[in-house]
Structures are given as structure tokens and as C-alpha cells.
Design an enzyme around this catalytic site. Sequence first.
Site, PDB file in Angstrom:
ATOM      1  N   GLU A 109       6.146   3.586  13.759  1.00 39.55           N
ATOM      2  CA  GLU A 109       4.419   3.902  14.480  1.00 39.55           C
ATOM      3  C   GLU A 109       4.717   4.053  15.613  1.00 39.55           C
ATOM      4  O   GLU A 109       6.088   3.344  16.759  1.00 39.55           O
ATOM      5  CB  GLU A 109       4.366   2.565  14.156  1.00 39.55           C
ATOM      6  CG  GLU A 109       4.152   2.105  12.839  1.00 39.55           C
ATOM      7  CD  GLU A 109       3.891   0.257  12.502  1.00 39.55           C
ATOM      8  OE1 GLU A 109       2.708   0.338  12.178  1.00 39.55           O
ATOM      9  OE2 GLU A 109       4.785  -0.447  12.358  1.00 39.55           O
ATOM     10  N   HIS A 131       7.745  -2.578   1.702  1.00 39.41           N
ATOM     11  CA  HIS A 131       7.718  -1.684   2.127  1.00 39.41           C
ATOM     12  C   HIS A 131       8.841  -0.498   2.151  1.00 39.41           C
ATOM     13  O   HIS A 131       9.128   0.342   0.845  1.00 39.41           O
ATOM     14  CB  HIS A 131       7.113  -1.338   3.290  1.00 39.41           C
ATOM     15  CG  HIS A 131       5.550  -1.998   3.653  1.00 39.41           C
ATOM     16  ND1 HIS A 131       4.585  -1.722   2.450  1.00 39.41           N
ATOM     17  CD2 HIS A 131       4.973  -1.632   4.488  1.00 39.41           C
ATOM     18  CE1 HIS A 131       3.678  -2.165   3.947  1.00 39.41           C
ATOM     19  NE2 HIS A 131       4.180  -2.720   4.535  1.00 39.41           N
ATOM     20  N   HIS A 148       0.607  -1.143  -0.183  1.00 38.45           N
ATOM     21  CA  HIS A 148       0.247   0.133   0.086  1.00 38.45           C
ATOM     22  C   HIS A 148       0.636   1.292   0.052  1.00 38.45           C
ATOM     23  O   HIS A 148       0.125   2.248  -0.740  1.00 38.45           O
ATOM     24  CB  HIS A 148      -0.546  -0.306   0.986  1.00 38.45           C
ATOM     25  CG  HIS A 148      -0.487   0.064   2.365  1.00 38.45           C
ATOM     26  ND1 HIS A 148       0.009  -0.715   3.689  1.00 38.45           N
ATOM     27  CD2 HIS A 148      -0.134   1.273   3.580  1.00 38.45           C
ATOM     28  CE1 HIS A 148       0.893   0.031   4.526  1.00 38.45           C
ATOM     29  NE2 HIS A 148       0.534   1.122   4.312  1.00 38.45           N
TER      30      HIS A 148
END
Length: 476
Positions: A203, A227, A165
Site C-alpha cells: 500500500e 488476507h 474481501h
Amino acid sequence: MVLFGGTGDLARRKLLPALFCAHCAGQLHPDARIVATGSRAASTQDYVAQLEEAMREQRHGAPQDWASFANRIVYMQVDALDPAHFDTLAQRIQARSPQVVVFYLATAPHLFVPVCEQLGRVGLNHPGARVVLEKPLGHDLDSSESINDAVARHFAEDQIYRIDHYLGKESVQNLMAIRFGNALFDPLWRREWVREVQITIAEELGVEARGDFYDRTGALRDMVQNHLLQLVCMVAMEPPASLAEDAIRDEKIKILKALKPILHRDVAEKTVRGQYHAGAIQGQPVPGYLQEQGIVAGSGTETFVAIKAEIANWRWAGVPFFLRTGKRMQARVAEIVIHFRDVPHAIFPRPYGLTAPNRLVIRLQPQESIRLYFLVKQPGDTVALTQTSLDLDLAASSKVRRAGAYERLLLDVIRGRLGLFVRRDEQVQAWRWVEPILDTWRDSPIPPKSYTSGTWGPAASSALLSRDASSWHEES
């Protein structure tokens, strides 16, 4: 669209909200339907009611938008290991005779193969079918190849969408526009003028309810193999001949093949692995990794990774690419930072401590933006310099509605566009690069370095850059 794992966290938090946004924007065909599946029996009415509650804070449309979206949804019980459920699914889909059927496998990777086998058995792998595979695809190269081989027995390569994504984020698309749509940057986008590249995905969250999954995966498999390496490709690849899907992916695979291997003898020098312990996030106490639910006692799974990578080609030889990702860090941020070299001869006094006067910061989250730092004269009667920046706030710079990453990628699947999805050879090469690191860590008696929740990771991460007289770009 059939969502396997329709009761899971990914479907509730990302996929269905993305489809709802596409619905509100008029991007879905009036006849499009969503079949959400789960292993438990439930009525569509109950499923939609639970979904409405789960999505309440994410919905921005009018009440009638939700009502019309809910009418698209059907819930079915489909156990991935029960062939009879697939017979029922096939009957429902074939009764509608849709031209395109998207199967999104938002499930654990070990279910990919049985699901695809059953779809093939009941004839749902026809030319109009597309299958979306979530990461991580396996836990090493062999398991990844085994899954790919099994899926390929039922679906052609141009029917398989391996999703990452991050490639759907607006700022990543803007990176290509900046590089290949302007004459300004290309002469500078090379070893002669770039000192180093930093890519960070940090994160604040811990493992949350994914403890059992995460303990078997770790940050290297969960974030670096997919990613971070995809972002490296987007930064470093040569200009593609066109925007055709394979033209872009052909250039990305060249970068993955050019990554210098980090062999067993180099792992200690070029990598850092860490694991968070108790601390505080935004003033609230949080437990350490070993106290999280689902974590094996004494687990050595890493929640933080920092790597010094290098690309062995003419454009990037000698330029370090510093990669960093971690959980329970000081802030939620994802960014790409291009540090340019200093001028050959400095004639102006510099601001104290400034080591990288020119840098391009491409922020992917939480707010997407692009910022170019440079030096200007400080006001006054002395010739002294100060740092300033040109800021492009991507959200505020355009009145056009901005699709989220999952929305863009789901629409690309529906439209049959493969350019933002990972090709099999890319995935193979990424696994080949990370496997020596995984193997060395697995065999090492040295545990991950501990870091306090709410910080930027282990001190060894800063030491990794200090050997190159550098430091991490950290900005709120």
C-alpha cells in the site's frame, strides 16, 4: 441490511458504494432496505446528504439511480451498549417482516459480542438472520475464540459470515478457474516444477485516521493472519470435489494445518518486521509512522512484514512461499507470482540477469490481470532468446459488468452463499500459525527495521530471498 458502524470509514468507502453498484445493476430486490446505524443522533435526511457528498466521486449511475437508492436508506441511532436502542431496532425490522436480515458489524471487534447479545435478546437472531464479521476478529487466538464463542451462542455457524474481501476479487476467482478448469497447469502446479511462490500486498497509504487502531494491531494481524494466508490457501489447496462451500473450505483448512510452524528459534531467520519513517509518495513528503496521529511515542508496531513460509505436504514440500505486506511502499499493488523452475538443460543463450524465465503473475490490484512470462527467439540471424508475455486484461477481455469484491460478497451474504467466507476452523488455524511470531516479536528488545516511505521496505526483506538465490518480483 443493518450496517452497524454506518457512519464509519468502511461503510462510506466500501459497503454503501458496493450496495449502490448492486442497486444500479438491478441486483437488489425492490423491497430491500438499508438501515445504517451510528452512535450519534441524526436524521435520515442529514445522513443521506452526507453520504451523497462522500460518495460523489465514486458514483457512476444516473441521478435517478441515486435518488432511488437513497430511498432505500434509513438512519437510526443505535449505541451498541444501549439495550433500549435495540428494542427500537427490533420494532422497526419486525414491522416489515423481512425474510432475510443481514447484520453487518463494521465496528471495532470489542463491540461484536455486545451487539450479538442484544440481537439475540430482542429476537433478531431468527433463522433468516445473518451476521457479517469484519477482520481482525480479536488480537490473538484466545480473544478470537472468545468472540466466536459469544457470537455462536446467538447465531449458528451457517449464519456467520467472516468476511475477507480479497476472496471476492475477480482475479482470485480466476485463479481457481485457471487451476481447476484447465488441464494445462495442474501437472506443473507442484514442487517438481514450481521453484517458489511470492505473494505481495503493498500500500502507498500510511495509517491515515486509523492510528489508534493500527498501533494496537500491526501488519501481521491486519494483513497476514487473514488476507495473505487466505491467498496462500487459494494457491496451494488441492482441487475440491465440487464448488460446494464446504468442499472448498475443507481443502483450505488442510493447507493451513500443513503450514510449517515458525517457532521462536526460527523467527529471526524467516521473518522481517519493519516500520516506515518519513519519505515521499508520488513526489509528496509524508511523515514517519511515529509522527502519525494516534501513535504511541516509541511504538514498536510493525507496518511491514515479510515471511518465508513452507507447506509440509507432498505437493509443496521444499517450495518457499514468500509473503510480503507493508504500508507507505513504492506502489499500491497486490499480486501472486508463481516462479516455475528452469529447464533441466539450457541450450540457448539467456538474457543477462534472467533468473526466472517462466512465471505466472496474477495481479489483484490496482488493475486485475494475469500475465504468463516465457522465452521466445529474438528476431535476427542469431539464436538468442528474449522474454515476452501473454497478457489477459480481465477488465478489457469481457463486456460483462464486473462486480467489485465487496459487492460480490455482500450479494453472496444476501443469497446465503458461504463459499467465499472464512470458516471458524480456518481462522483458528491461522491464529495458531501467527501467534509464535507475535509472541517472539513482543518479547524481543530489537525494534522493527526502519524503511523509507516510498520504497519497497527494509533491506532485510531482500536478504530474506537472497538466501534462496531469489529476489522480489517488482514491476510497475
